[in-house]
Design an enzyme around this catalytic site. Structure first.
Site, PDB file in Angstrom:
ATOM      1  N   ASP A  95      13.180 -14.401  11.784  1.00 58.03           N
ATOM      2  CA  ASP A  95      12.224 -15.402  11.421  1.00 58.03           C
ATOM      3  C   ASP A  95      10.867 -14.530  11.493  1.00 58.03           C
ATOM      4  O   ASP A  95      10.805 -13.196  12.016  1.00 58.03           O
ATOM      5  CB  ASP A  95      12.199 -16.495  12.408  1.00 58.03           C
ATOM      6  CG  ASP A  95      11.997 -15.963  13.973  1.00 58.03           C
ATOM      7  OD1 ASP A  95      11.658 -14.990  14.183  1.00 58.03           O
ATOM      8  OD2 ASP A  95      12.325 -17.200  14.877  1.00 58.03           O
ATOM      9  N   GLY A  98       6.394 -16.848  14.014  1.00 61.85           N
ATOM     10  CA  GLY A  98       5.323 -17.758  13.813  1.00 61.85           C
ATOM     11  C   GLY A  98       5.416 -19.150  14.928  1.00 61.85           C
ATOM     12  O   GLY A  98       4.560 -19.409  15.371  1.00 61.85           O
ATOM     13  N   PHE A  99       6.764 -19.695  14.609  1.00 61.80           N
ATOM     14  CA  PHE A  99       6.906 -20.787  15.580  1.00 61.80           C
ATOM     15  C   PHE A  99       6.770 -20.517  17.144  1.00 61.80           C
ATOM     16  O   PHE A  99       6.398 -21.130  17.822  1.00 61.80           O
ATOM     17  CB  PHE A  99       8.594 -21.259  15.428  1.00 61.80           C
ATOM     18  CG  PHE A  99       8.867 -22.401  16.259  1.00 61.80           C
ATOM     19  CD1 PHE A  99       8.543 -23.968  15.737  1.00 61.80           C
ATOM     20  CD2 PHE A  99       9.386 -22.513  17.248  1.00 61.80           C
ATOM     21  CE1 PHE A  99       8.770 -24.834  16.365  1.00 61.80           C
ATOM     22  CE2 PHE A  99       9.701 -23.489  18.062  1.00 61.80           C
ATOM     23  CZ  PHE A  99       9.450 -25.000  17.603  1.00 61.80           C
ATOM     24  N   ASP A 149       3.960 -18.247   8.904  1.00 65.77           N
ATOM     25  CA  ASP A 149       3.689 -19.422   8.557  1.00 65.77           C
ATOM     26  C   ASP A 149       3.027 -20.067   9.514  1.00 65.77           C
ATOM     27  O   ASP A 149       3.218 -19.684  10.996  1.00 65.77           O
ATOM     28  CB  ASP A 149       4.596 -20.279   7.795  1.00 65.77           C
ATOM     29  CG  ASP A 149       5.702 -20.442   9.002  1.00 65.77           C
ATOM     30  OD1 ASP A 149       6.060 -19.629   9.863  1.00 65.77           O
ATOM     31  OD2 ASP A 149       6.399 -21.605   8.976  1.00 65.77           O
ATOM     32  N   GLY A 218       9.244 -26.795   9.583  1.00 62.58           N
ATOM     33  CA  GLY A 218       8.700 -27.650  10.249  1.00 62.58           C
ATOM     34  C   GLY A 218       9.098 -29.045  10.202  1.00 62.58           C
ATOM     35  O   GLY A 218       8.727 -30.238  10.385  1.00 62.58           O
ATOM     36  N   ASP A 268      20.163 -22.675  10.883  1.00 63.09           N
ATOM     37  CA  ASP A 268      20.408 -22.354  11.904  1.00 63.09           C
ATOM     38  C   ASP A 268      19.610 -22.929  13.261  1.00 63.09           C
ATOM     39  O   ASP A 268      19.097 -23.903  12.850  1.00 63.09           O
ATOM     40  CB  ASP A 268      19.425 -20.754  12.036  1.00 63.09           C
ATOM     41  CG  ASP A 268      17.916 -21.294  12.398  1.00 63.09           C
ATOM     42  OD1 ASP A 268      17.641 -20.814  13.498  1.00 63.09           O
ATOM     43  OD2 ASP A 268      17.371 -21.625  11.411  1.00 63.09           O
ATOM     44  N   CYS A 306      40.893 -28.034  17.365  1.00 65.99           N
ATOM     45  CA  CYS A 306      40.258 -26.676  17.627  1.00 65.99           C
ATOM     46  C   CYS A 306      41.271 -25.271  17.787  1.00 65.99           C
ATOM     47  O   CYS A 306      42.038 -25.515  18.595  1.00 65.99           O
ATOM     48  CB  CYS A 306      39.140 -26.669  18.600  1.00 65.99           C
ATOM     49  SG  CYS A 306      38.162 -25.129  18.455  1.00 65.99           S
ATOM     50  N   CYS A 308      40.154 -22.154  18.497  1.00 66.45           N
ATOM     51  CA  CYS A 308      39.255 -21.246  19.112  1.00 66.45           C
ATOM     52  C   CYS A 308      39.907 -20.714  20.396  1.00 66.45           C
ATOM     53  O   CYS A 308      40.932 -21.375  20.862  1.00 66.45           O
ATOM     54  CB  CYS A 308      37.664 -21.596  19.158  1.00 66.45           C
ATOM     55  SG  CYS A 308      37.631 -22.791  20.844  1.00 66.45           S
ATOM     56  N   CYS A 311      39.911 -23.031  23.229  1.00 64.98           N
ATOM     57  CA  CYS A 311      40.787 -24.111  23.320  1.00 64.98           C
ATOM     58  C   CYS A 311      42.194 -23.970  23.209  1.00 64.98           C
ATOM     59  O   CYS A 311      42.967 -24.771  23.513  1.00 64.98           O
ATOM     60  CB  CYS A 311      40.353 -25.196  21.922  1.00 64.98           C
ATOM     61  SG  CYS A 311      38.930 -26.115  21.942  1.00 64.98           S
ATOM     62  N   HIS A 337      33.078 -22.110  21.861  1.00 66.78           N
ATOM     63  CA  HIS A 337      33.692 -23.010  21.071  1.00 66.78           C
ATOM     64  C   HIS A 337      32.700 -23.757  20.381  1.00 66.78           C
ATOM     65  O   HIS A 337      33.084 -24.240  18.940  1.00 66.78           O
ATOM     66  CB  HIS A 337      34.279 -24.180  22.120  1.00 66.78           C
ATOM     67  CG  HIS A 337      34.403 -25.400  21.562  1.00 66.78           C
ATOM     68  ND1 HIS A 337      35.644 -25.860  20.966  1.00 66.78           N
ATOM     69  CD2 HIS A 337      33.710 -26.556  21.719  1.00 66.78           C
ATOM     70  CE1 HIS A 337      35.658 -26.798  20.701  1.00 66.78           C
ATOM     71  NE2 HIS A 337      34.588 -27.400  20.872  1.00 66.78           N
TER      72      HIS A 337
END
Length: 372
Positions: A95, A98-99, A149, A218, A268, A306, A308, A311, A337
């Protein structure tokens, strides 16, 4: 679009218009729709790169602001870029910072030039401009980079949101002019808060620069979820079809489902690992708060659906024990997980898109996961 990037729209689901595609990048293909784990400090907290790959992670994010602060983008450049520095040979997105400039720091001044701010680490003073953000992102070397931004807060007046949107548009032009690397795809960001006229205008101004992809910023900033969905519905008819569409900062299971239904390709969020560190798991039957006493003698896995590592090998009772004695393995297992769960959710929606069965998939998801 840069010759090193291309987006192939493979199928549009006939009932909903949801999309399945593949985004070709210098570090590999990204099958969409895709959830992207966040590695803010050049690492996804608590999860080894080896395990991320096994879980199905195709691309991860890192944060420009934090890496500029520590260890410094010049150091990362000398290390060979983020891919080598963090030992990740698949695509990376950074990114613009900015955030974080707006959310983590004490602002001194926002002008058309950029943003003066004090570091959240040591109080030192810095200036971020569009040119500075692009320079940092080029040093970091991610495949996908974001424009600098101004993200306006939920609750801004129309006048305040318009000023931020106008500034974002002007900064986009400067980001494009500053960019020098052709092995990085620059995504413009649509802003405008929750005012449809501003969002429409922001999108209109971003489109000439959306050769490689486009992002919507935003949203998911504290507003009711339906308000976000309404804004996505508003933007959808005018979003470009031939590039990836990225909804920034969204990653709860229900929001991923609703975003895909509205034609979004990329997502994300830090939520998967953040709630894991607090002892919460996403499961096919809803959230499980693993520290709760109800699981003390439950020797079943977090999610029987699951596959994974967590699990397949551990029970709720064991994970609860780890949490209650303060062992870091609990956060590691829960993080792995949750990331796996979100990848499986996206893969399931991708299959349903190809089969033109997404409405049924969504109905089954909500019946099991629960709208609550």
């Amino acid at each position: 679009m840069s010759s090193q990037f291309s987006f192939e729209l493979q199928h549009v689901e006939k009932h909903t218009g949801a999309r399945a595609g593949v985004f070709h990048t210098p570090h590999g293909d990204i099958l969409t729709p895709v959830y992207m784990p966040v590695g803010t400090q050049a690492t996804v907290k608590g999860v080894l790169p080896r395990d991320l790959k096994e879980a199905g992670s195709q691309i991860i994010l890192s944060n420009t602001y934090h890496l500029y602060m520590r260890p410094g983008d010049e150091l990362v450049r000398r290390a060979g870029g983020l891919h080598k520095f963090m030992n990740w040979d698949r695509p990376i997105l950074t990114d613009s910072g900015g955030f974080q400039v707006f959310s983590l720091t004490k602002l001194n001044k926002i002008t058309d030039e950029g943003v003066y701010f004090n570091s959240h680490i040591d109080g030192s003073r810095h200036l971020f401009t569009p040119e500075k953000a692009i320079s940092i992102e080029e040093n970091l070397g991610a495949d996908i980079i974001m424009q600098f931004d101004q993200c306006s807060e939920y609750g801004y007046t129309h006048e305040q949101a318009e000023q931020a949107m106008e500034r974002t548009s002007r900064w986009l032009e400067r980001c494009v002019a500053a960019k020098t690397r052709d092995d990085q795809a620059l995504f413009p960001i649509v802003q405008g808060n929750f005012y449809k006229d501003l969002r429409t205008e922001s999108l209109k101004r971003a489109l000439p620069y959306a050769a490689d992809g486009i992002a919507i910023g935003g949203l998911s900033v504290g507003e009711p979820k339906q308000l976000m969905y309404d804004m996505l519905d508003h933007l959808r008819p005018d979003l470009p079809a031939g590039v990836p569409r990225y909804l920034m900062g969204v990653g709860s299971p229900d929001c991923l489902v609703e975003g895909v239904l509205r034609g979004i390709d990329m997502f994300d969020c830090v939520l998967a690992t953040r709630v894991a560190r607090n002892g919460t798991a996403f499961t096919s039957k809803g959230k499980v708060v693993a520290r709760n006493s109800v699981w003390r003698e439950d020797f079943s896995p977090l999610d029987e659906n699951c596959d994974c590592y967590c699990c397949k090998n551990y029970s709720k009772a064991y994970i609860r024990h780890l949490i209650n004695v303060g062992e870091m393995l609990a956060a590691q297992l829960l993080s792995l997980h949750n990331i796996t769960f979100l990848h499986r959710l996206m893969a399931g929606m991708r299959r349903a898109i190809f089969e033109d069965e997404l409405p049924r998939f969504v109905e089954d998801f909500y019946a099991s996961y629960g709208r609550g």
